[in-house]
Scaffold this motif. Structure first.
Motif, mmCIF file in Angstrom:
data_model
loop_
_atom_site.group_PDB
_atom_site.id
_atom_site.type_symbol
_atom_site.label_atom_id
_atom_site.label_comp_id
_atom_site.label_asym_id
_atom_site.label_seq_id
_atom_site.Cartn_x
_atom_site.Cartn_y
_atom_site.Cartn_z
ATOM 1 N N THR A 40 5.974 -1.377 1.139
ATOM 2 C CA THR A 40 4.980 -0.406 1.588
ATOM 3 C C THR A 40 5.626 0.974 1.535
ATOM 4 O OG1 THR A 40 3.862 -2.001 3.006
ATOM 5 C CG2 THR A 40 3.608 0.320 3.581
ATOM 6 N N VAL A 41 4.844 2.001 1.186
ATOM 7 C CA VAL A 41 5.400 3.342 0.990
ATOM 8 C C VAL A 41 4.582 4.370 1.764
ATOM 9 C CG1 VAL A 41 6.142 5.094 -0.681
ATOM 10 C CG2 VAL A 41 6.125 2.662 -1.339
ATOM 11 N N GLU A 74 0.845 -1.203 0.000
ATOM 12 C CA GLU A 74 0.000 0.000 0.000
ATOM 13 C C GLU A 74 0.876 1.247 0.000
ATOM 14 O OE1 GLU A 74 -3.981 1.693 2.293
ATOM 15 O OE2 GLU A 74 -2.622 0.352 3.371
ATOM 16 N N VAL A 75 0.391 2.292 -0.683
ATOM 17 C CA VAL A 75 1.058 3.595 -0.702
ATOM 18 C C VAL A 75 0.129 4.596 -0.020
ATOM 19 C CG1 VAL A 75 2.070 5.415 -2.120
ATOM 20 C CG2 VAL A 75 2.229 3.031 -2.864
ATOM 21 N N VAL A 76 0.580 5.140 1.088
ATOM 22 C CA VAL A 76 -0.241 6.050 1.890
ATOM 23 C C VAL A 76 0.452 7.399 1.982
ATOM 24 C CG1 VAL A 76 -1.226 6.503 4.179
ATOM 25 C CG2 VAL A 76 -1.306 4.198 3.217
ATOM 26 N N GLY A 77 -0.289 8.453 1.725
ATOM 27 C CA GLY A 77 0.232 9.802 1.875
ATOM 28 C C GLY A 77 -0.124 10.372 3.231
ATOM 29 N N ILE A 78 0.797 11.147 3.790
ATOM 30 C CA ILE A 78 0.509 11.946 4.984
ATOM 31 C C ILE A 78 0.731 13.389 4.579
ATOM 32 C CG2 ILE A 78 1.074 12.420 7.393
ATOM 33 C CD1 ILE A 78 2.151 9.622 7.650
ATOM 34 N N ALA A 79 -0.361 14.144 4.517
ATOM 35 C CA ALA A 79 -0.328 15.497 3.966
ATOM 36 C C ALA A 79 -0.662 16.519 5.041
ATOM 37 C CB ALA A 79 -1.315 15.614 2.802
ATOM 38 N N GLY A 80 -0.267 17.756 4.798
ATOM 39 C CA GLY A 80 -0.559 18.842 5.709
ATOM 40 C C GLY A 80 0.382 19.992 5.479
#
Length: 510
Positions: free
Chosen positions: A460-461, A293-299
């Motif tokens: 995983t990314v 899975e590739v999950v972004g953490i944005a902010g």
């Protein structure tokens, strides 16, 4: 805001700065070939091009650090000062570099008047007078910064403003901004653009260098494109659409990768479990990420996204919480333990955290995997160089070879070396913090293509960024605001809703 519009700045005919048929060679390498640039008063002129196109060399010539082999530079139709006349150059032009020239151990006032201190009898520095002059200077340009504080306490944005004020105090009215937004969040970028508008209304002219093309359309009047050391285009920004600009930079159309539609990962095992993580700054995160899975953490810049990412990979010790990778609880604040568990990292600042500039490409790529390039505690140069050559080929690093000093590479190629080191250990978890900051569109494509490659191998990314192009490769994006997770967006989100969430609007979306 075009210089040709009715609301734009008044533009006179005489250029503030001009490079005429400038050519520069370094040995057998042609860094610039008969390049022309005309910057007119009151405009914000963009200078764009891929890494290695010649932008940095042109800036070094415009600031007097290098002399052209052919051609010449003028300011206000007068010949540029002699190379040794540094004060003459400072009165005409200043550059605010992506890597700050502010000295952190000195105060703001000392930085503003470096080597120009107010002195009294016996040559002693008159500190009260120096601070008064510094306060007067900042007030003149509407900058609210305490001149007594150490410069190390300044934000990136404040350091930039101090550097601009320092240049203006010497007399320069032509300012070169080199990737000024690379480390700013959206609010900081808006303040910078507002400051640019204020200053050019007071007669200051800017050359604006950026890889973020949307910024060119927001703030610039004219754009000049360099490609392969040559001038290929100068035009009003309003007359050049984005595809034309990209094509001018690359010589071809470039499409950034996006994650393809794929089956649900609901049945995949959990690879990463972040449980009740809290950083010393107060940011909090709980998160599970599956294999592949590739999950972004944005902010934004104060969201806490970088703090939690650095706690996950061991760069910072969390206040509480655990990080579990494939059933192994990682030792808090331990980079070696994270590496041993299978974590690969591209840190936020390649200059401070990602590279050893004095070492070669090969040494930088392989420094975290000595077991792959040697035996019994001894490094095999042949194995090291072979691994480096593979990285150079895989990531299209523009270099003369594994032995070239990484400090001699362009920014985009340096970032590829950092990515190569992150991949050298064949990581289970790849953590990318602002992976495409300050790189050109082609390098951005290469770096983001890595995500698809490693996920195919089962990695995983995590992508920690506020750049929308970075986040488009993600299966889902977790948004943080003021240290808390405020929502989660599945692939298919719109730019408007994600930007609104990062700015604190539109919470609790899943």
């Amino acid at each position: 805001m075009s210089s040709t519009g009715t609301d734009g700045p008044v533009v006179r005919d005489r250029p503030v700065a001009q490079a005429v048929n400038v050519t520069k060679r370094f040995g057998s390498t042609v860094a610039l070939s008969a390049v022309n640039l005309v910057v007119r008063p009151g405009e914000v002129h963009a200078l764009v091009g891929r890494n290695g196109a010649g932008k940095s060399t042109l800036v070094s010539i415009l600031t007097g650090l290098h002399a052209p082999d052919d051609g010449h530079v003028t300011f206000d139709d007068e010949a540029a000062p002699a190379a040794a006349d540094r004060d003459g150059w400072r009165r005409r032009v200043a550059c605010v570099y992506q890597k700050s020239t502010i000295i952190p151990t000195l105060t703001v006032a000392e930085n503003l008047f470096l080597n120009r201190h107010t002195r009294g009898y016996g040559g002693l520095i008159r500190w009260p007078a120096l601070r008064r002059e510094a306060e007067k200077l900042l007030a003149a340009w509407s900058l609210d910064i305490d001149v007594r504080q150490p410069a190390a306490m300044l934000s990136v944005e404040q350091r930039q403003f101090v550097e601009i004020a320092r240049a203006l105090s010497v007399g320069a009215r032509f300012i070169i901004l080199d990737e000024p937004t690379a480390q700013l969040d959206a609010a900081g970028i808006n303040r910078l653009f507002g400051r640019i508008d204020d200053l050019r209304a007071q007669g200051v002219t800017f050359l604006f260098i950026s890889h973020h093309l949307q910024e060119i359309y927001e703030i610039c009047d004219q754009v000049t494109v360099l490609r392969d050391a040559r001038h290929v285009l100068t035009a009003a920004v309003a007359d050049v659409d984005r595809p034309t600009l990209v094509a001018a930079m690359t010589g071809e159309d470039v499409t950034l990768p996006q994650v393809a539609h794929r089956p649900s990962l609901a049945g995949a095992p959990v690879r990463l479990s972040v449980r009740d993580l809290a950083t010393t700054s107060g940011a909090e995160l709980s998160l599970e990420v599956k294999v592949g899975e590739v999950v972004g953490i944005a902010g934004g810049g104060s969201s806490g996204k970088v703090d939690v990412a650095e706690a996950i990979v061991g760069l910072a010790r969390p206040a509480r919480g655990t990080v579990v990778l494939d059933g192994r609880t990682l030792r808090p604040g331990s980079v070696p333990d994270a590496l041993a568990a299978g974590v690969g990292l591209v840190p936020q600042d390649r200059h401070r955290e990602g590279l050893v500039p004095a070492l070669s490409v090969a040494e930088n790529v392989t420094m975290t995997v000595p077991h792959r390039v040697g035996r019994y505690g001894f490094i095999s140069p042949a194995r090291r160089d072979a691994l480096a050559r593979q990285t150079i080929a895989d990531l299209a690093v523009k270099t003369s070879g594994p032995q070239e000093s990484v400090g001699d590479l362009s920014g985009g190629n340096q970032q590829k070396v950092v990515m190569g080191r992150a991949l050298a250990g064949d990581p289970k978890l790849l953590v990318l913090i602002a992976p495409t900051a300050g790189v050109d569109v082609r390098s951005k494509q290469t770096l983001l293509d890595v995500v698809a490659d490693v996920r195919r191998r089962g990695a995983t990314v995590l992508v920690i960024s506020d750049e929308l192009d970075d986040l488009r490769v993600c299966d889902r994006v977790v948004v943080m605001f003021a240290g808390r997770v405020t929502g989660e967006w599945a692939h298919g989100w719109t730019d408007n809703e994600l930007v609104a969430a990062m700015e604190g609007v539109g919470f609790d979306h899943v």
